[in-house]
Scaffold this motif. Structure first.
Motif, PDB file in Angstrom:
ATOM      1  N   ALA A 282       0.813  -1.213   0.000  1.00  0.00           N
ATOM      2  CA  ALA A 282       0.000   0.000   0.000  1.00  0.00           C
ATOM      3  C   ALA A 282       0.850   1.269   0.000  1.00  0.00           C
ATOM      4  N   ASN A 283       2.158   1.117   0.095  1.00  0.00           N
ATOM      5  CA  ASN A 283       3.044   2.289   0.121  1.00  0.00           C
ATOM      6  C   ASN A 283       4.170   2.113  -0.896  1.00  0.00           C
ATOM      7  N   PRO A 284       3.830   2.078  -2.179  1.00  0.00           N
ATOM      8  CA  PRO A 284       4.867   1.875  -3.200  1.00  0.00           C
ATOM      9  C   PRO A 284       5.857   3.034  -3.219  1.00  0.00           C
ATOM     10  N   GLY A 285       7.150   2.680  -3.297  1.00  0.00           N
ATOM     11  CA  GLY A 285       8.190   3.700  -3.336  1.00  0.00           C
ATOM     12  C   GLY A 285       8.466   4.350  -2.002  1.00  0.00           C
ATOM     13  N   GLY A 286       7.827   3.827  -0.953  1.00  0.00           N
ATOM     14  CA  GLY A 286       7.982   4.431   0.359  1.00  0.00           C
ATOM     15  C   GLY A 286       9.143   3.855   1.146  1.00  0.00           C
ATOM     16  N   PHE A 287       9.427   4.482   2.282  1.00  0.00           N
ATOM     17  CA  PHE A 287      10.529   4.069   3.145  1.00  0.00           C
ATOM     18  C   PHE A 287      10.081   4.094   4.606  1.00  0.00           C
ATOM     19  N   ILE A 288      10.810   3.363   5.426  1.00  0.00           N
ATOM     20  CA  ILE A 288      10.676   3.471   6.879  1.00  0.00           C
ATOM     21  C   ILE A 288      11.989   4.056   7.395  1.00  0.00           C
ATOM     22  N   VAL A 289      11.907   5.255   7.926  1.00  0.00           N
ATOM     23  CA  VAL A 289      13.085   5.971   8.426  1.00  0.00           C
ATOM     24  C   VAL A 289      13.038   5.967   9.943  1.00  0.00           C
ATOM     25  N   THR A 290      14.136   5.604  10.561  1.00  0.00           N
ATOM     26  CA  THR A 290      14.239   5.577  12.015  1.00  0.00           C
ATOM     27  C   THR A 290      15.293   6.580  12.468  1.00  0.00           C
ATOM     28  N   VAL A 291      14.903   7.389  13.446  1.00  0.00           N
ATOM     29  CA  VAL A 291      15.834   8.329  14.070  1.00  0.00           C
ATOM     30  C   VAL A 291      15.864   7.997  15.559  1.00  0.00           C
ATOM     31  N   ALA A 292      17.042   7.644  16.063  1.00  0.00           N
ATOM     32  CA  ALA A 292      17.206   7.319  17.484  1.00  0.00           C
ATOM     33  C   ALA A 292      18.030   8.415  18.148  1.00  0.00           C
ATOM     34  N   ILE A 293      17.546   8.907  19.288  1.00  0.00           N
ATOM     35  CA  ILE A 293      18.179  10.021  19.989  1.00  0.00           C
ATOM     36  C   ILE A 293      18.570   9.579  21.398  1.00  0.00           C
ATOM     37  N   ALA A 294      19.743   9.978  21.826  1.00  0.00           N
ATOM     38  CA  ALA A 294      20.250   9.620  23.155  1.00  0.00           C
ATOM     39  C   ALA A 294      19.217   9.930  24.231  1.00  0.00           C
ATOM     40  N   ASP A 295      18.985   8.996  25.126  1.00  0.00           N
ATOM     41  CA  ASP A 295      17.961   9.126  26.171  1.00  0.00           C
ATOM     42  C   ASP A 295      18.561   9.825  27.394  1.00  0.00           C
ATOM     43  N   VAL A 296      18.720  11.132  27.287  1.00  0.00           N
ATOM     44  CA  VAL A 296      19.283  11.909  28.389  1.00  0.00           C
ATOM     45  C   VAL A 296      18.340  11.919  29.592  1.00  0.00           C
ATOM     46  N   ALA A 297      17.038  11.844  29.341  1.00  0.00           N
ATOM     47  CA  ALA A 297      16.058  11.884  30.430  1.00  0.00           C
ATOM     48  C   ALA A 297      16.253  10.736  31.414  1.00  0.00           C
ATOM     49  N   ALA A 298      16.871   9.646  30.975  1.00  0.00           N
ATOM     50  CA  ALA A 298      17.103   8.515  31.872  1.00  0.00           C
ATOM     51  C   ALA A 298      18.160   8.833  32.923  1.00  0.00           C
ATOM     52  N   TYR A 299      19.005   9.832  32.664  1.00  0.00           N
ATOM     53  CA  TYR A 299      20.083  10.184  33.583  1.00  0.00           C
ATOM     54  C   TYR A 299      19.873  11.523  34.275  1.00  0.00           C
ATOM     55  N   VAL A 300      19.191  12.440  33.615  1.00  0.00           N
ATOM     56  CA  VAL A 300      18.981  13.787  34.163  1.00  0.00           C
ATOM     57  C   VAL A 300      17.503  13.917  34.509  1.00  0.00           C
ATOM     58  N   THR A 301      17.186  13.739  35.776  1.00  0.00           N
ATOM     59  CA  THR A 301      15.789  13.719  36.212  1.00  0.00           C
ATOM     60  C   THR A 301      15.368  15.084  36.727  1.00  0.00           C
ATOM     61  N   PRO A 302      14.067  15.406  36.643  1.00  0.00           N
ATOM     62  CA  PRO A 302      13.585  16.727  37.077  1.00  0.00           C
ATOM     63  C   PRO A 302      13.945  17.013  38.530  1.00  0.00           C
ATOM     64  N   GLY A 303      14.440  18.215  38.778  1.00  0.00           N
ATOM     65  CA  GLY A 303      14.755  18.640  40.126  1.00  0.00           C
ATOM     66  C   GLY A 303      16.113  18.215  40.641  1.00  0.00           C
ATOM     67  N   SER A 304      16.833  17.389  39.891  1.00  0.00           N
ATOM     68  CA  SER A 304      18.154  16.936  40.334  1.00  0.00           C
ATOM     69  C   SER A 304      19.169  18.066  40.174  1.00  0.00           C
ATOM     70  N   ALA A 305      20.344  17.873  40.765  1.00  0.00           N
ATOM     71  CA  ALA A 305      21.406  18.872  40.632  1.00  0.00           C
ATOM     72  C   ALA A 305      21.823  19.025  39.171  1.00  0.00           C
ATOM     73  N   LEU A 306      21.871  17.907  38.437  1.00  0.00           N
ATOM     74  CA  LEU A 306      22.195  17.974  37.016  1.00  0.00           C
ATOM     75  C   LEU A 306      21.147  18.765  36.250  1.00  0.00           C
ATOM     76  N   MET A 351       9.356   6.338  11.359  1.00  0.00           N
ATOM     77  CA  MET A 351       8.467   7.116  10.497  1.00  0.00           C
ATOM     78  C   MET A 351       8.257   6.409   9.162  1.00  0.00           C
ATOM     79  N   VAL A 352       7.006   6.305   8.763  1.00  0.00           N
ATOM     80  CA  VAL A 352       6.657   5.728   7.466  1.00  0.00           C
ATOM     81  C   VAL A 352       6.547   6.868   6.467  1.00  0.00           C
ATOM     82  N   ILE A 353       7.386   6.821   5.424  1.00  0.00           N
ATOM     83  CA  ILE A 353       7.444   7.872   4.417  1.00  0.00           C
ATOM     84  C   ILE A 353       6.798   7.366   3.137  1.00  0.00           C
ATOM     85  N   GLY A 354       5.879   8.148   2.591  1.00  0.00           N
ATOM     86  CA  GLY A 354       5.229   7.779   1.342  1.00  0.00           C
ATOM     87  C   GLY A 354       6.130   7.987   0.146  1.00  0.00           C
TER      88      GLY A 354
END
Length: 768
Positions: A282-306, A351-354
């Motif tokens: 159903a998506n001829p000529g399309g692509f699946i693009v993945t962008v992965a971003i470093a998970d800083v939130a796992a180390y820098v939590t709200p209200g911490s000194a960092l 992301m599914v790209i048409g």
């Protein structure tokens, strides 16, 4: 009735400033006991145990309920510390240190170092120190007066200013006022009582560093702009204690061959990409693009000194000789950096790209990934151009070619969307090992750069769309269109070169792109690019969305660089909360008002970083050219004001100034419509974009200022006051004629903000 000891303890515990009625109410005293209380207070007053001021009782050496204080420093946790303005050290000893609490929701400016604030004190000292909550910031600190100390043989010395606006305004430091400053030290000073004659005198307040040491040039900008560059101990301790995140609660994507593509000297890698053709019929000529971003939130939590330090810094600051990071290296260059073949936590968007290049759908995932390779832009491009190396050769078929094919698909939608497409070459300074300038280059703009840029834009749009759909608060990246006044000025200017801009008050980026295409390859192309750039508003962060004019997008949020931008960390936390990915997401109590304050604050830190980076480049190049006085250079006029012309050298991109009073014996006026200086009698015109030859006559490396003499003749306007050619006998370039001090329309002024043509390009590829 309380005893004297009980009464004194109560008054001190209540902040030391209390009325008789408050005491009576606290101890439950009746009307018949108030006379006895009055007598008791009089006895304490006579003993010197309390002071009575305006019906208030004050314990000497204790702080009142509301205190006027100056913020002087930070403690080990990075919290502000203040001292009371009115304090008698002779009677009560050293002034108490007050821990400053900043309300999460405040009106007016946020407090900072050296600000004067009004504090509401807590009841008595807590853990041995006083605590005060900010009621109002009464006076923002004035910008420090900084300079380079030059010692005199007989003692004392002089202060050489580091600000272009203060060139030639040296200060004298009398003997005994140098505070052990050595020759060449960067110092902050305060003015002393001035004499009628001679240089203004100043006293050294603080030594900030030595210009004889490495990385001294960026040190000037760091202190001049008040950029925090030393992490508090509690933030460093948190970073050191952080442990690598495990796979529990995350999707395992370690088998997906994600790769990072960055500049060759990058130390933190916060984004990785991957693309495959979509097998869905159903998506001829399309692509699946993945962008992965470093998970800083796992180390820098709200209200911490960092977290507190990160929001204070707002973003990393990049100088040619160093980086002032938003987060400690343990986080930014180690645990969060997507190093090849190492497990790292990430937030990924698939992301599914048409076939037409438009995004059809997307999903977010909290994952554990393992980067397949670390590539540089030129390295990836060389592989696609038929020159793979040992790293890229195994990736060419299954990783790089699908990425480039997906980019070619996405580019169709980008070209149809028509974002603003200015041609602003970006220069990069290469340094020698000793920190001095080796050369200045213009890196080639490759498809590898464009690929990463477009994929990041797609991911940023997906983040904004998801948070809006989930009704989760976020910080948008917004960019307003040109104001009506700027549009009118631009329209008038373009008519001078026979280009028409639609008369509608509403324009789109495509209107500007059409003009840029029309002049592409002509002599006026640099001029038109610069003038259109100056007509634009400045992008910023906001909790309310009004779209991104330059990218021609309805909604946009920064998601792709949480290692170096606090705005992206806010968006990550919003996505964690919206999807229920964990307990380290945006707090449920976070209000739009609070995000509005954060957005305003990080917009300021971004502008601060840009100014500091630009000034450091100016200083480095001024040092580089300081021994070339008298040399001639090819240049292009980059700005015109009543005070004179600004030029950018062809080879280095260095910015310099030509005072109007040195242009010749004619009298030059600023023509705003033409963006030029025009001679009264000759009609000689020097306008933005003109190619010229200039001679360097003065360099001030500490301030980053260069002054040139114009050697080229301008064009000549016919008709009006101007003549078709200069009168016979009038001196040409190189003669210091004209009226001293500039023109009749006012004294010389510094450059307008935004007058540098490469300002937008210097932000970097992801500061869009």
């Amino acid at each position: 009735m309380p005893s004297k000891a009980e009464l004194l303890a109560f008054i001190a515990a209540r902040g030391g400033d209390i009325g008789k009625r408050d005491i009576a109410r606290a101890f439950g005293l009746g009307a018949d006991q108030k006379l006895e209380l009055k007598a008791l207070l009089q006895e304490l007053d006579a003993d010197g145990a309390v002071d009575r001021r305006r019906r208030k009782v004050h314990v000497p050496g204790a702080l009142p309920g509301v205190v006027l204080a100056d913020i002087t420093s930070r403690d080990a946790d990075g919290e502000f510390i203040a001292v009371p303005v009115e304090w008698n050290e002779e009677e009560h000893g050293e002034a108490p240190r007050i821990l400053v609490q900043v309300p999460r929701r405040t009106r007016g400016p946020a407090p900072g170092l050296s600000d004067r604030v009004l504090l509401r004190m807590a009841d008595g000292p807590q853990d041995g120190r006083y605590v005060g909550r900010v009621i109002k910031v009464l006076e923002k600190a004035r910008r420090q007066q900084l300079g380079i100390y030059r010692a005199a043989p007989q003692g004392g010395g002089r202060i050489i200013p580091i600000d272009k606006k203060n060139l030639g305004r040296e200060l004298q430091v009398p003997p005994g006022a140098e505070q052990d400053a050595a020759d060449g030290d960067l110092v902050s000073v305060e003015l002393m009582r001035q004499r009628v004659f001679g240089l203004p005198t100043a006293r050294v307040k603080e030594k900030l560093g030595s210009l004889s040491s490495e990385k001294a040039i960026s040190l000037v900008a760091i202190h001049a702009h008040g950029i925090p560059h030393v992490f508090p101990q509690n933030a460093l301790a948190e970073a050191d204690k952080a442990k690598p995140v495990k796979a529990a609660g995350r999707e395992d994507w370690r088998g997906v061959p994600l790769v990072t593509i960055d500049p060759p000297d990058a130390k933190d890698h916060d984004d990785a990409v991957h693309a495959v053709r979509d097998e869905d019929p159903a998506n001829p000529g399309g692509f699946i693009v993945t962008v992965a971003i470093a998970d800083v939130a796992a180390y820098v939590t709200p209200g911490s000194a960092l977290d507190r330090e990160a929001v204070l810094r707002g973003n990393s600051v990049y100088f040619p000789d160093r980086v002032v990071p938003m987060l400690p290296e343990r986080i930014s260059n180690d645990l969060c950096s997507l190093r090849p073949l190492e497990d790292r936590p990430a937030l990924a968007v698939r992301m599914v790209i048409g076939g037409d290049g438009r995004k059809k759908s997307h999903t977010f995932h909290r994952i554990l990934m393992r980067s397949a390779a670390k590539l540089a832009y030129a390295q990836a491009q060389a592989a696609m151009d038929g020159q793979p190396d040992e790293t890229t050769s195994p990736l060419l078929a299954d990783v790089l070619r699908p990425l480039y094919a997906a980019y070619a698909c996405v580019k169709k939608a980008r070209d149809a969307r028509q974002p603003l497409d200015l041609n602003l070459p970006e220069r990069k300074i290469l340094l020698k090992p000793d920190g001095t300038v080796d050369k200045v280059i213009v890196p080639a703009r490759l498809d590898a750069h464009r690929l990463i840029e477009e994929f990041m834009i797609l991911a940023n749009v997906a983040a904004a769309e998801t948070l809006e759909a989930k009704r989760t608060p976020l910080v948008y990246r917004v960019h307003d269109g040109p104001t009506l006044e700027k549009l009118a000025n631009l329209r008038t200017f373009l008519l001078t070169i026979d280009i028409k801009l639609p008369k509608s008050d509403t324009v789109r980026p495509s209107n500007f792109n059409r003009i840029l295409e029309e002049v592409d390859g002509t002599d006026v192309a640099p001029l038109v690019n610069q003038v259109i750039l100056r007509s634009q508003s400045q992008a910023e962060y906001a909790s309310d969305n009004y779209g991104h004019f330059g990218l021609n997008l309805r909604r946009y949020a920064h998601f792709t660089s949480p290692i170096r931008r606090y705005a992206d960390l806010i968006v990550h936390r919003g996505l964690v909360r919206a999807h229920g990915f964990g307990k380290d997401g945006l707090s449920e109590e976070t209000m739009p008002d609070e995000l509005a304050e954060i957005a305003a604050a990080i917009s300021v830190t971004e502008r601060r970083a840009m100014a500091a980076e630009r000034e450091t480049v100016d200083r480095l190049i001024a040092h580089h050219l300081a021994d070339q006085i008298g040399a001639t250079f090819g240049a292009r006029i980059s700005g015109a004001t009543r005070a004179g012309l600004f030029v950018a050298l062809d080879e280095t991109g260095a910015d310099g100034f030509i005072p109007a009073s040195t242009l010749g014996a004619d009298y030059y006026r600023f023509d705003e419509t033409r963006q030029a200086l025009v001679g009264d009698r000759t009609g000689e015109m020097h306008r933005i974009g003109d190619r010229v030859e200039v001679k360097l006559v003065e360099a001030a490396p500490v301030a980053g200022a260069l002054r040139f003499e114009l050697l080229s003749e301008g064009a000549y306007l016919g008709g009006g006051r101007g003549k078709s050619r200069p009168p016979r006998g009038m001196p040409k370039r190189g003669k210091f004629g004209g009226r001293p001090g500039g023109t009749s329309e006012g004294p010389p002024r510094g450059p307008r903000e935004g007058s540098r043509p490469a300002k937008a390009a210097r932000k970097g590829r992801r500061q869009t």
